[in-house]
Design a protein around this motif. Sequence first.
Motif, PDB file in Angstrom:
ATOM      1  N   ARG A  87       0.828  -1.215   0.000  1.00 38.69           N
ATOM      2  CA  ARG A  87       0.000   0.000   0.000  1.00 38.69           C
ATOM      3  C   ARG A  87       0.858   1.259   0.000  1.00 38.69           C
ATOM      4  O   ARG A  87       0.553   2.229  -0.697  1.00 38.69           O
ATOM      5  N   LEU A  88       1.947   1.237   0.761  1.00 34.00           N
ATOM      6  CA  LEU A  88       2.836   2.399   0.783  1.00 34.00           C
ATOM      7  C   LEU A  88       3.591   2.536  -0.528  1.00 34.00           C
ATOM      8  O   LEU A  88       3.824   3.655  -0.999  1.00 34.00           O
ATOM      9  N   ALA A  89       3.951   1.420  -1.143  1.00 28.57           N
ATOM     10  CA  ALA A  89       4.608   1.470  -2.451  1.00 28.57           C
ATOM     11  C   ALA A  89       3.663   2.063  -3.493  1.00 28.57           C
ATOM     12  O   ALA A  89       4.080   2.885  -4.326  1.00 28.57           O
ATOM     13  N   ALA A  90       2.397   1.685  -3.450  1.00 23.94           N
ATOM     14  CA  ALA A  90       1.415   2.245  -4.391  1.00 23.94           C
ATOM     15  C   ALA A  90       1.266   3.750  -4.164  1.00 23.94           C
ATOM     16  O   ALA A  90       1.169   4.526  -5.125  1.00 23.94           O
ATOM     17  N   HIS A  91       1.257   4.168  -2.910  1.00 20.44           N
ATOM     18  CA  HIS A  91       1.192   5.597  -2.592  1.00 20.44           C
ATOM     19  C   HIS A  91       2.427   6.312  -3.142  1.00 20.44           C
ATOM     20  O   HIS A  91       2.331   7.390  -3.726  1.00 20.44           O
ATOM     21  N   SER A  92       3.588   5.705  -2.960  1.00 14.78           N
ATOM     22  CA  SER A  92       4.831   6.282  -3.489  1.00 14.78           C
ATOM     23  C   SER A  92       4.763   6.433  -5.004  1.00 14.78           C
ATOM     24  O   SER A  92       5.175   7.465  -5.550  1.00 14.78           O
ATOM     25  N   ASP A  93       4.243   5.421  -5.677  1.00 14.45           N
ATOM     26  CA  ASP A  93       4.125   5.480  -7.141  1.00 14.45           C
ATOM     27  C   ASP A  93       3.232   6.643  -7.568  1.00 14.45           C
ATOM     28  O   ASP A  93       3.533   7.335  -8.547  1.00 14.45           O
ATOM     29  N   ARG A  94       2.134   6.861  -6.836  1.00  8.34           N
ATOM     30  CA  ARG A  94       1.253   7.992  -7.150  1.00  8.34           C
ATOM     31  C   ARG A  94       1.970   9.320  -6.904  1.00  8.34           C
ATOM     32  O   ARG A  94       1.840  10.263  -7.691  1.00  8.34           O
ATOM     33  N   THR A  95       2.735   9.393  -5.841  1.00 14.93           N
ATOM     34  CA  THR A  95       3.505  10.611  -5.546  1.00 14.93           C
ATOM     35  C   THR A  95       4.455  10.914  -6.686  1.00 14.93           C
ATOM     36  O   THR A  95       4.522  12.046  -7.180  1.00 14.93           O
ATOM     37  N   VAL A  96       5.201   9.910  -7.120  1.00 11.49           N
ATOM     38  CA  VAL A  96       6.168  10.102  -8.208  1.00 11.49           C
ATOM     39  C   VAL A  96       5.443  10.494  -9.490  1.00 11.49           C
ATOM     40  O   VAL A  96       5.897  11.383 -10.223  1.00 11.49           O
ATOM     41  N   ALA A  97       4.318   9.875  -9.759  1.00  9.44           N
ATOM     42  CA  ALA A  97       3.565  10.197 -10.980  1.00  9.44           C
ATOM     43  C   ALA A  97       3.034  11.635 -10.951  1.00  9.44           C
ATOM     44  O   ALA A  97       3.037  12.312 -11.981  1.00  9.44           O
ATOM     45  N   ASP A  98       2.618  12.089  -9.777  1.00 12.63           N
ATOM     46  CA  ASP A  98       1.980  13.404  -9.663  1.00 12.63           C
ATOM     47  C   ASP A  98       2.959  14.576  -9.568  1.00 12.63           C
ATOM     48  O   ASP A  98       2.595  15.708  -9.866  1.00 12.63           O
ATOM     49  N   LEU A  99       4.169  14.326  -9.116  1.00 13.19           N
ATOM     50  CA  LEU A  99       5.134  15.402  -8.890  1.00 13.19           C
ATOM     51  C   LEU A  99       6.288  15.328  -9.886  1.00 13.19           C
ATOM     52  O   LEU A  99       6.517  14.295 -10.498  1.00 13.19           O
ATOM     53  N   GLU A 100       7.016  16.405  -9.975  1.00 11.74           N
ATOM     54  CA  GLU A 100       8.211  16.449 -10.821  1.00 11.74           C
ATOM     55  C   GLU A 100       9.437  16.081  -9.985  1.00 11.74           C
ATOM     56  O   GLU A 100       9.426  16.230  -8.760  1.00 11.74           O
ATOM     57  N   LEU A 101      10.497  15.632 -10.639  1.00 11.21           N
ATOM     58  CA  LEU A 101      11.709  15.261  -9.916  1.00 11.21           C
ATOM     59  C   LEU A 101      12.277  16.426  -9.109  1.00 11.21           C
ATOM     60  O   LEU A 101      12.864  16.213  -8.048  1.00 11.21           O
ATOM     61  N   ASP A 102      12.094  17.643  -9.579  1.00  8.61           N
ATOM     62  CA  ASP A 102      12.631  18.801  -8.854  1.00  8.61           C
ATOM     63  C   ASP A 102      11.643  19.378  -7.837  1.00  8.61           C
ATOM     64  O   ASP A 102      11.903  20.434  -7.249  1.00  8.61           O
ATOM     65  N   SER A 103      10.541  18.677  -7.586  1.00  7.79           N
ATOM     66  CA  SER A 103       9.589  19.124  -6.569  1.00  7.79           C
ATOM     67  C   SER A 103      10.277  19.131  -5.210  1.00  7.79           C
ATOM     68  O   SER A 103      11.016  18.196  -4.876  1.00  7.79           O
ATOM     69  N   PRO A 104      10.045  20.179  -4.427  1.00  7.14           N
ATOM     70  CA  PRO A 104      10.720  20.267  -3.127  1.00  7.14           C
ATOM     71  C   PRO A 104      10.232  19.202  -2.152  1.00  7.14           C
ATOM     72  O   PRO A 104       9.072  18.786  -2.172  1.00  7.14           O
ATOM     73  N   ALA A 105      11.157  18.772  -1.304  1.00  6.09           N
ATOM     74  CA  ALA A 105      10.850  17.806  -0.248  1.00  6.09           C
ATOM     75  C   ALA A 105      11.657  18.193   0.987  1.00  6.09           C
ATOM     76  O   ALA A 105      12.630  18.955   0.894  1.00  6.09           O
ATOM     77  N   TYR A 106      11.238  17.656   2.120  1.00  2.00           N
ATOM     78  CA  TYR A 106      11.870  18.019   3.387  1.00  2.00           C
ATOM     79  C   TYR A 106      11.926  16.777   4.271  1.00  2.00           C
ATOM     80  O   TYR A 106      10.896  16.165   4.567  1.00  2.00           O
ATOM     81  N   VAL A 107      13.134  16.414   4.694  1.00  2.00           N
ATOM     82  CA  VAL A 107      13.321  15.241   5.555  1.00  2.00           C
ATOM     83  C   VAL A 107      13.697  15.738   6.946  1.00  2.00           C
ATOM     84  O   VAL A 107      14.830  16.173   7.184  1.00  2.00           O
ATOM     85  N   ALA A 108      12.747  15.653   7.863  1.00  3.90           N
ATOM     86  CA  ALA A 108      12.900  16.246   9.193  1.00  3.90           C
ATOM     87  C   ALA A 108      14.053  15.648   9.994  1.00  3.90           C
ATOM     88  O   ALA A 108      14.667  16.355  10.800  1.00  3.90           O
ATOM     89  N   HIS A 109      14.365  14.377   9.796  1.00  2.00           N
ATOM     90  CA  HIS A 109      15.408  13.756  10.624  1.00  2.00           C
ATOM     91  C   HIS A 109      16.822  13.909  10.045  1.00  2.00           C
ATOM     92  O   HIS A 109      17.781  13.464  10.656  1.00  2.00           O
ATOM     93  N   TRP A 110      16.960  14.541   8.902  1.00  2.42           N
ATOM     94  CA  TRP A 110      18.300  14.803   8.370  1.00  2.42           C
ATOM     95  C   TRP A 110      18.926  15.959   9.149  1.00  2.42           C
ATOM     96  O   TRP A 110      18.237  16.746   9.801  1.00  2.42           O
ATOM     97  N   ALA A 111      20.233  16.094   9.052  1.00  2.00           N
ATOM     98  CA  ALA A 111      20.980  17.125   9.786  1.00  2.00           C
ATOM     99  C   ALA A 111      20.550  18.530   9.374  1.00  2.00           C
ATOM    100  O   ALA A 111      20.169  18.769   8.221  1.00  2.00           O
TER     101      ALA A 111
END
Length: 188
Positions: free
Chosen positions: A98-122
């Motif tokens: 189910r999470l993989a399917a959600h990920s696939d939809r995210t990738v399909a809907d957004l562009e590679l340069d779409s901004p993202a934010y990973v809270a646990h990174w430095a």
Amino acid sequence: MDAKGELLRGLQGTRVGLLGKLEGLGEYDLRRPLVPTGTNLLGLVKHLAGLEYGYLGEAAGRVPAVRPSWFREDVSTEIDMWATPDESSEYVVDVYRRLAAHSDRTVADLELDSPAYVAHWADGHRETTLGVLLIRMLAETSQHAGHADILREQLDGGLGGGTTVAADAAFWNDRRAQVQAAADHFRP
């Protein structure tokens, strides 16, 4: 060349290969620690489900509807590399799918340069893009699918999608002997 499509197809194929390593195994063999660190097949799938949730869901601003039961407010208390007795393999695999399917939809809907934010990174490195996270997800899945290859081979000689090498035992015994003989040339 369609970089996004190529990365996504690579991730999808690697996911299929990973899940193929679980085929035909019972709960015990899926959960059994096969190396000193406790690494096991079901734990690898559980870990990757969490990464799918985080990298290609939450970090991309698209929180999945399904939240894995092992997630905790305090990340240090999560159990993500092995399954507890109350977490069935069916549950863990279903969450992963189910999470993989959600990920696939995210990738399909957004562009590679779409901004993202990973809270646990430095600090100073938390801002990224969907493309970077897609590459990370492909790398993580490929790495752990490789671990699953070795674990499955240890269990029953399974290769590929869970097929066994029993019919070719003589070939593999000969191959192993050749590899050992080559290594023996350097034995101290």
